[in-house]
Write a protein that holds these residues in place. Sequence first.
Motif, PDB file in Angstrom:
ATOM      1  N   ARG A  73       0.824  -1.212   0.000  1.00  0.00           N
ATOM      2  CA  ARG A  73       0.000   0.000   0.000  1.00  0.00           C
ATOM      3  C   ARG A  73       0.853   1.255   0.000  1.00  0.00           C
ATOM      4  O   ARG A  73       0.562   2.213  -0.709  1.00  0.00           O
ATOM      5  CB  ARG A  73      -0.910   0.007   1.234  1.00  0.00           C
ATOM      6  CG  ARG A  73      -2.087  -0.890   1.134  1.00  0.00           C
ATOM      7  CD  ARG A  73      -3.029  -0.651   2.313  1.00  0.00           C
ATOM      8  NE  ARG A  73      -3.695  -1.882   2.627  1.00  0.00           N
ATOM      9  CZ  ARG A  73      -3.620  -2.530   3.782  1.00  0.00           C
ATOM     10  NH1 ARG A  73      -2.909  -2.034   4.762  1.00  0.00           N
ATOM     11  NH2 ARG A  73      -4.253  -3.653   3.960  1.00  0.00           N
ATOM     12  N   THR A  74       1.892   1.275   0.804  1.00  0.00           N
ATOM     13  CA  THR A  74       2.768   2.448   0.881  1.00  0.00           C
ATOM     14  C   THR A  74       3.442   2.708  -0.452  1.00  0.00           C
ATOM     15  O   THR A  74       3.467   3.850  -0.938  1.00  0.00           O
ATOM     16  CB  THR A  74       3.833   2.247   1.982  1.00  0.00           C
ATOM     17  OG1 THR A  74       3.162   2.034   3.225  1.00  0.00           O
ATOM     18  CG2 THR A  74       4.755   3.442   2.085  1.00  0.00           C
ATOM     19  N   LEU A  75       4.007   1.672  -1.065  1.00  0.00           N
ATOM     20  CA  LEU A  75       4.670   1.852  -2.360  1.00  0.00           C
ATOM     21  C   LEU A  75       3.680   2.273  -3.443  1.00  0.00           C
ATOM     22  O   LEU A  75       3.984   3.130  -4.276  1.00  0.00           O
ATOM     23  CB  LEU A  75       5.398   0.572  -2.765  1.00  0.00           C
ATOM     24  CG  LEU A  75       6.607   0.216  -1.910  1.00  0.00           C
ATOM     25  CD1 LEU A  75       7.152  -1.142  -2.313  1.00  0.00           C
ATOM     26  CD2 LEU A  75       7.683   1.273  -2.025  1.00  0.00           C
ATOM     27  N   PHE A  76       2.484   1.701  -3.428  1.00  0.00           N
ATOM     28  CA  PHE A  76       1.462   2.052  -4.402  1.00  0.00           C
ATOM     29  C   PHE A  76       1.057   3.523  -4.236  1.00  0.00           C
ATOM     30  O   PHE A  76       0.937   4.261  -5.220  1.00  0.00           O
ATOM     31  CB  PHE A  76       0.244   1.145  -4.230  1.00  0.00           C
ATOM     32  CG  PHE A  76      -0.816   1.366  -5.257  1.00  0.00           C
ATOM     33  CD1 PHE A  76      -0.689   0.832  -6.528  1.00  0.00           C
ATOM     34  CD2 PHE A  76      -1.934   2.118  -4.951  1.00  0.00           C
ATOM     35  CE1 PHE A  76      -1.670   1.039  -7.490  1.00  0.00           C
ATOM     36  CE2 PHE A  76      -2.920   2.323  -5.896  1.00  0.00           C
ATOM     37  CZ  PHE A  76      -2.782   1.787  -7.168  1.00  0.00           C
ATOM     38  N   ARG A  77       0.883   3.956  -2.991  1.00  0.00           N
ATOM     39  CA  ARG A  77       0.518   5.344  -2.708  1.00  0.00           C
ATOM     40  C   ARG A  77       1.618   6.299  -3.156  1.00  0.00           C
ATOM     41  O   ARG A  77       1.349   7.350  -3.741  1.00  0.00           O
ATOM     42  CB  ARG A  77       0.254   5.493  -1.217  1.00  0.00           C
ATOM     43  CG  ARG A  77      -0.712   6.584  -0.885  1.00  0.00           C
ATOM     44  CD  ARG A  77      -1.121   6.555   0.567  1.00  0.00           C
ATOM     45  NE  ARG A  77      -1.050   5.189   1.059  1.00  0.00           N
ATOM     46  CZ  ARG A  77      -0.804   4.849   2.306  1.00  0.00           C
ATOM     47  NH1 ARG A  77      -0.635   5.745   3.208  1.00  0.00           N
ATOM     48  NH2 ARG A  77      -0.731   3.594   2.674  1.00  0.00           N
ATOM     49  N   ARG A  78       2.870   5.976  -2.889  1.00  0.00           N
ATOM     50  CA  ARG A  78       3.989   6.829  -3.314  1.00  0.00           C
ATOM     51  C   ARG A  78       4.054   6.930  -4.827  1.00  0.00           C
ATOM     52  O   ARG A  78       4.279   8.008  -5.376  1.00  0.00           O
ATOM     53  CB  ARG A  78       5.309   6.279  -2.787  1.00  0.00           C
ATOM     54  CG  ARG A  78       5.543   6.536  -1.346  1.00  0.00           C
ATOM     55  CD  ARG A  78       6.901   6.024  -0.944  1.00  0.00           C
ATOM     56  NE  ARG A  78       7.066   6.084   0.488  1.00  0.00           N
ATOM     57  CZ  ARG A  78       8.031   5.471   1.138  1.00  0.00           C
ATOM     58  NH1 ARG A  78       8.926   4.754   0.473  1.00  0.00           N
ATOM     59  NH2 ARG A  78       8.117   5.578   2.432  1.00  0.00           N
ATOM     60  N   ARG A  79       3.879   5.790  -5.487  1.00  0.00           N
ATOM     61  CA  ARG A  79       3.934   5.776  -6.940  1.00  0.00           C
ATOM     62  C   ARG A  79       2.796   6.620  -7.520  1.00  0.00           C
ATOM     63  O   ARG A  79       2.983   7.411  -8.439  1.00  0.00           O
ATOM     64  CB  ARG A  79       3.866   4.354  -7.464  1.00  0.00           C
ATOM     65  CG  ARG A  79       4.158   4.253  -8.940  1.00  0.00           C
ATOM     66  CD  ARG A  79       4.227   2.811  -9.433  1.00  0.00           C
ATOM     67  NE  ARG A  79       5.182   2.024  -8.668  1.00  0.00           N
ATOM     68  CZ  ARG A  79       4.888   0.884  -8.062  1.00  0.00           C
ATOM     69  NH1 ARG A  79       3.673   0.391  -8.099  1.00  0.00           N
ATOM     70  NH2 ARG A  79       5.809   0.226  -7.408  1.00  0.00           N
ATOM     71  N   ALA A  80       1.595   6.478  -6.968  1.00  0.00           N
ATOM     72  CA  ALA A  80       0.446   7.243  -7.448  1.00  0.00           C
ATOM     73  C   ALA A  80       0.642   8.727  -7.187  1.00  0.00           C
ATOM     74  O   ALA A  80       0.343   9.569  -8.041  1.00  0.00           O
ATOM     75  CB  ALA A  80      -0.824   6.753  -6.773  1.00  0.00           C
ATOM     76  N   PHE A 131       1.743  14.309  -9.192  1.00  0.00           N
ATOM     77  CA  PHE A 131       2.347  15.621  -9.013  1.00  0.00           C
ATOM     78  C   PHE A 131       3.661  15.828  -9.752  1.00  0.00           C
ATOM     79  O   PHE A 131       4.000  16.947 -10.117  1.00  0.00           O
ATOM     80  CB  PHE A 131       2.573  15.896  -7.520  1.00  0.00           C
ATOM     81  CG  PHE A 131       1.293  15.963  -6.744  1.00  0.00           C
ATOM     82  CD1 PHE A 131       0.449  17.027  -6.896  1.00  0.00           C
ATOM     83  CD2 PHE A 131       0.951  14.943  -5.876  1.00  0.00           C
ATOM     84  CE1 PHE A 131      -0.746  17.092  -6.184  1.00  0.00           C
ATOM     85  CE2 PHE A 131      -0.224  14.996  -5.164  1.00  0.00           C
ATOM     86  CZ  PHE A 131      -1.077  16.079  -5.325  1.00  0.00           C
ATOM     87  N   LEU A 132       4.412  14.768  -9.958  1.00  0.00           N
ATOM     88  CA  LEU A 132       5.751  14.934 -10.527  1.00  0.00           C
ATOM     89  C   LEU A 132       5.920  14.274 -11.881  1.00  0.00           C
ATOM     90  O   LEU A 132       7.015  14.292 -12.420  1.00  0.00           O
ATOM     91  CB  LEU A 132       6.791  14.348  -9.550  1.00  0.00           C
ATOM     92  CG  LEU A 132       6.750  14.893  -8.134  1.00  0.00           C
ATOM     93  CD1 LEU A 132       7.685  14.096  -7.249  1.00  0.00           C
ATOM     94  CD2 LEU A 132       7.109  16.359  -8.117  1.00  0.00           C
ATOM     95  N   GLY A 133       4.921  13.646 -12.389  1.00  0.00           N
ATOM     96  CA  GLY A 133       5.067  12.874 -13.612  1.00  0.00           C
ATOM     97  C   GLY A 133       5.433  11.451 -13.252  1.00  0.00           C
ATOM     98  O   GLY A 133       5.030  10.946 -12.214  1.00  0.00           O
ATOM     99  N   SER A 134       6.197  10.795 -14.061  1.00  0.00           N
ATOM    100  CA  SER A 134       6.560   9.409 -13.859  1.00  0.00           C
ATOM    101  C   SER A 134       7.369   9.246 -12.576  1.00  0.00           C
ATOM    102  O   SER A 134       8.339   9.953 -12.346  1.00  0.00           O
ATOM    103  CB  SER A 134       7.360   8.901 -15.056  1.00  0.00           C
ATOM    104  OG  SER A 134       7.765   7.582 -14.830  1.00  0.00           O
ATOM    105  N   TYR A 135       6.976   8.303 -11.732  1.00  0.00           N
ATOM    106  CA  TYR A 135       7.664   8.027 -10.463  1.00  0.00           C
ATOM    107  C   TYR A 135       8.914   7.183 -10.739  1.00  0.00           C
ATOM    108  O   TYR A 135       8.882   6.242 -11.484  1.00  0.00           O
ATOM    109  CB  TYR A 135       6.725   7.262  -9.518  1.00  0.00           C
ATOM    110  CG  TYR A 135       7.355   6.956  -8.195  1.00  0.00           C
ATOM    111  CD1 TYR A 135       7.485   7.937  -7.237  1.00  0.00           C
ATOM    112  CD2 TYR A 135       7.840   5.694  -7.901  1.00  0.00           C
ATOM    113  CE1 TYR A 135       8.057   7.676  -5.995  1.00  0.00           C
ATOM    114  CE2 TYR A 135       8.410   5.406  -6.698  1.00  0.00           C
ATOM    115  CZ  TYR A 135       8.518   6.398  -5.749  1.00  0.00           C
ATOM    116  OH  TYR A 135       9.091   6.119  -4.546  1.00  0.00           O
TER     117      TYR A 135
END
Length: 153
Positions: free
Chosen positions: A136-143, A148-152
């Motif tokens: 969940r944490t990684l998915f949230r960071r990626r989203a 906001f920044l474009g491609s993670y």
Amino acid sequence: MPIRPEHRWLYPIDWRELSTFVRFQRAKGCCEHCGRPHGARVQHLGDGRWYDEERRYWRDARGRRVRGLASPDRLPEQLRMIEIAGETMLPRTRVVLASAHLDHNPGNNHQRNLAALCQRCHLAHDRPEHRRQRWRTLFRRRASGDLFLGSYR
């Protein structure tokens, strides 16, 4: 194990007393899964096997007796992992008991749902939940990065 601030309201006011009862009166100061005593420094092999000083035999990760292993001072050098002052030794771990929720729900504080577990058994019990939380944490960071920044990266 410390309580997360966002979960603190899920615990009852008397959580400290309830936890103390589960760990020291009901479980008598030993892990309910493997039998390690609270506060003791136990020698272990790193795979769950540990030496019970009181009974003078090895136990496995479930607390059952392991046959065929010599006492720690008579083990071969290959099994000893730490070198201190020129002497190889087995690693020692201080056992700390914590009250664990068996269903991973901090709001369910029934006696049947609480167990006194050492840090090793508690981490093993919570492993699937930790993996879900990590996903969940990684998915949230990626989203959030995509938003906001474009491609993670």
